[in-house]
Structure formats: structure tokens, C-alpha cells
Design a protein around this motif. Structure first.
Motif: not given
Length: 432
Positions: A166, A222, A226, A315
Motif C-alpha cells: 500500500n 473502500q 482497510d 482504491s
């Protein structure tokens, strides 16, 4: 080389089987490394996932390492339903080596290394403060895995990164100017063709919008829990994201399509309720369309390709839009959005009809997509070889360009032609 694949053993997310998907990705990678000369691989998981391994195939069982009696007891005692308290414990495990779950897992990792399997490298799914601490204490290379930033019908691929996933990945910390000194962007058509050659079925380009029709922005949501929201965004809720994105778009005369996350209903509980509250707040708002939660992947891609803009809070739909040639804006820190690759929302609203401005940002987005496919997103079938190459080279440096010339375009169709078309000699000036 001894490689430990570490599958989260805890039950902080509604049970001991929550990381079953990670197990399915990591088990064949462990087997492939075990079959390489000079390499041993083991996979550590909890008992529930160990049972799953036996069902998958008993030939995998010799790879499995399980918690001992005291660790099983500690894991059971720390199990908790997924909610705010469980989420806080999980956040601690991800980010704080002194948090109770991280201390427990550090003890597990040290026992394994001392008594069972003296590993000299670790592969994990996502992030984990305990793994990071043990790796740093013992100067061990570690590699983080995550799904690449696209979903079916795009090809199955993994992100492999030495620093994190991420917004913690090396790709998120890299500037587009540095990338331009090493790579040229593929043309938009070539990016789509590459996906098609890799098995994707993509929607055709949308017809031009009629005269006077307002521009359309697609806003995918999302999940509220998350890690992309909790750790890598200054807008750590769906409500904050929509307020920051939809409000200025509507004020500028755009139409807004809000796409609920299909996983919210599957997760249920607070995750589903948070999305429902968010959607209720925008129901009936002029200019806003709430799309169905469940939508065929082909229909979702067609929406993304037909939109004038995709705005996401990290996303992966935004990266899919980049591959399709749709403008994307990311309101967070994402592994697929190198610094300077995408414009800001305010600038996009003000200048989206400016042809020169659009060409400038189109090239930057294509360069980012080209580089990510070439170096960070590895086709699943080549992931074991990529892991081996990284780990056998020693501690992977937290440098997004390390070994780029050797590993670029690994296993993508037409790799040699892609290398010739995109790679620039290191140090050669490029332009964006």
C-alpha cells in the motif's frame, strides 16, 4: 537459503481462518522455493490453516510449521470479534512492535528461528511490526506480498516489495521524475494490448459524450477497516473521502457516480454498517448516482473507461482506470501512485478540458503504469522466481530501482520487446 513464509496466526479479524486467502497465495510459492536447489522453505500458520493445507494436498504438509502449545493458548486467549477493539489491536500489530499482539508474534518468530527453522529470510503478506522488528534485529531480508492493483478480468499478479505494501511500498515513495530517468511510458493502446495478451477482456472505448453533457466522475469506496484508509490516507473514513471528493465535483457541475465496495456485505457487521451510513448520507443528492454494490467486473470496467475521471481513496480501481486511459486522482498514498504521477483534484476540476494539461498528465500516468507493471507487479506464475532472485541477492535494498534492468517485465508477454521499448540506461535523462 532458508525462507520462512509467515501467515498471520492471530484471530483478531473474526477467526483463525481470516488469512486463508494469503495462505493460498503463499503455499505454492513456498513449494516452488523448496524445490529449488540450495533453498529450503517453510510456512508458519495457525492450526486452522494447517488443517486447510492438509485438505489442499498432503504433499504440502512437510512445509508447515505450527504454533507450540503455549503459543496456541496465547492465540486463543487473544482472539476477539472484529470491531473497534479488535481493529485497534490489529493496528498495533501492524505498526507498533511494543503492542501486545506484536510482542507475542515476535516471541513466536524468535522461537522458530532458535529451535525449529533457522531462517535467513522472511516473506509475509501485508505488513507486520513483529516481522519487521525481527528482520531488522537479525539483518534478514524480508519481502512483502500483496495483490497487484488490479482485479479480474485483469491478469492475476502480485506486488512484491522489500519495504511494505500500500502506501508503505517503495513505489509510493518514488518520484515520477526519477522514474523518467529510467523508463519511457508505453502508449495507451500498448498498455491495453498488454493486458489483453495477458488474458484480460477489456471494454471498448466509450463513445464521446454529447455536446453540453456534464463530465462524469466515478468514486469507488473502500472498506472502512482497510489498511489503505487507516494507515495511508488523511481521509480515514468513507464519509470524509466523499465530502472531500464529491462536494467540489458537484459544485463544479460534474455528475458523480458512487460505487459501494462489494466486500462490505461479505464482511458484515460494522464494516457493512459504515458503508450503509455513508451511502444514506448521499442518497437523493442531485447529481449523484449510487451504483449497485454487486456489479459484474466487465460492467465496472466499462464504467471506469466511460468516466471522465476516477477519484479514489487508494482504491485499485484508480490504477485500472490508468491502464484504460481514464484520468485518475488519488486522495491518499497508494503503491500505484508514485509521487508526482497524478494531478490533484482541485487542479483536475479546473483544467480537465485543457488539452495541453491533459497530455502532460496522461504521459505521467502512463509512465507510472509502465514502471509498475515492469518492476513491481509480477504475474503470479513468475512470483516464485522473482522472490528467489530478490532473496538470493541478499538483503533487498529499499530502492525501487534496485536490479531494474535485470528484472523488468519479468514473465509479461513480449518481455524482450517491452524492455527494448521502455528501458533507458540508468543515468540517462528522460522527460515527463
Amino acid at each position: 537459503m532458508k525462507v520462512l513464509f509467515f501467515v498471520e496466526p492471530h484471530a483478531l479479524r473474526d477467526g483463525f481462518s481470516e488469512f486463508g486467502s494469503a495462505l493460498l497465495h503463499m503455499l505454492p510459492l513456498a513449494r516452488a522455493l523448496q524445490d529449488r536447489e540450495g533453498c529450503e522453505a517453510r510456512l508458519y500458520c495457525n492450526g486452522a490453516l494447517g488443517d486447510a493445507v492438509l485438505k489442499i494436498g498432503p504433499e504440502f504438509w512437510p512445509l508447515v510449521l505450527l504454533p507450540d502449545a503455549s503459543e496456541r493458548r496465547a492465540l486463543t486467549e487473544s482472539a476477539i470479534p472484529w470491531g473497534r477493539e479488535g481493529e485497534a489491536l490489529w493496528e498495533g500489530l501492524m505498526t507498533d512492535p511494543d503492542a501486545p499482539p506484536a510482542r507475542l508474534q515476535r516471541q513466536m518468530l524468535l522461537r522458530l528461528k532458535r529451535e525449529v527453522f533457522d531462517y535467513d529470510a522472511v516473506v509475509l503478506w501485508g505488513g507486520n511490526a513483529a516481522v519487521a522488528t525481527v528482520a531488522e534485529e537479525h539483518a534478514l531480508p524480508r519481502l512483502h506480498l500483496e495483490l497487484a492493483s488490479f482485479r479480474p478480468p485483469f491478469p492475476h499478479a502480485l506486488l512484491i516489495d522489500p519495504a511494505g505494501v500500500n502506501g508503505g511500498a517503495t513505489t509510493a515513495r518514488t518520484g515520477i521524475e526519477a522514474i523518467a530517468r529510467r523508463m519511457r511510458p508505453l502508449p495507451a493502446r500498448a498498455l491495453c494490448d498488454l493486458m489483453v495478451r495477458s488474458g484480460a477482456v477489456l471494454p471498448p472505448p466509450a463513445p464521446p459524450r454529447g455536446p453540453g453533457a456534464p463530465p462524469v466522475a466515478l468514486l469507488p469506496l473502500q472498506l472502512s477497516d482497510d489498511a489503505n484508509l487507516l494507515f495511508h490516507s488523511d481521509l480515514p473514513s468513507m464519509g470524509a473521502f466523499l465530502e472531500a471528493a464529491a462536494t467540489p465535483l458537484l459544485a463544479a457541475g460534474w455528475r458523480v457516480e458512487i460505487k459501494p465496495h462489494p466486500g462490505a456485505a461479505i464482511r458484515g457487521g460494522e464494516v457493512w454498517e459504515a458503508q450503509e451510513r455513508c451511502l444514506a448520507a448521499w442518497t437523493g443528492t442531485p447529481g449523484v448516482t449510487l451504483l449497485p454494490e454487486a456489479m459484474p467486473a466487465a460492467d465496472m470496467l466499462a464504467r471506469a473507461r466511460a468516466a471522465d475521471l476516477v477519484v479514489s481513496n487508494n482504491s485499485s480501481v484508480a490504477f485500472e482506470a490508468m491502464l484504460l486511459g481514464t484520468r485518475a486522482v488519488v486522495l491518499g498514498r497508494a503503491c500505484f501512485a508514485p509521487y508526482g504521477a497524478l494531478p490533484g483534484l482541485e487542479e483536475t476540476i479546473a483544467r480537465h478540458t485543457d488539452a495541453e494539461w491533459s497530455a502532460y498528465w496522461d504521459r505521467r500516468a502512463r509512465l507510472a503504469a509502465t514502471w509498475l507493471l515492469a518492476s513491481a507487479f509480477v504475474p503470479a506464475g513468475a512470483a516464485a522466481g522473482a522472490l528467489y532472485d530478490w532473496l538470493s541477492a541478499g538483503t533487498p535494498p529499499a530502492d525501487a530501482f534496485a536490479g531494474l534492468e535485470a528484472r523488468a517485465w519479468r514473465a509479461w508477454p513480449g518481455a524482450e520487446a517491452l524492455r527494448a521499448a521502455t528501458l533507458i540506461g540508468l543515468g540517462t535523462e528522460g522527460a515527463v
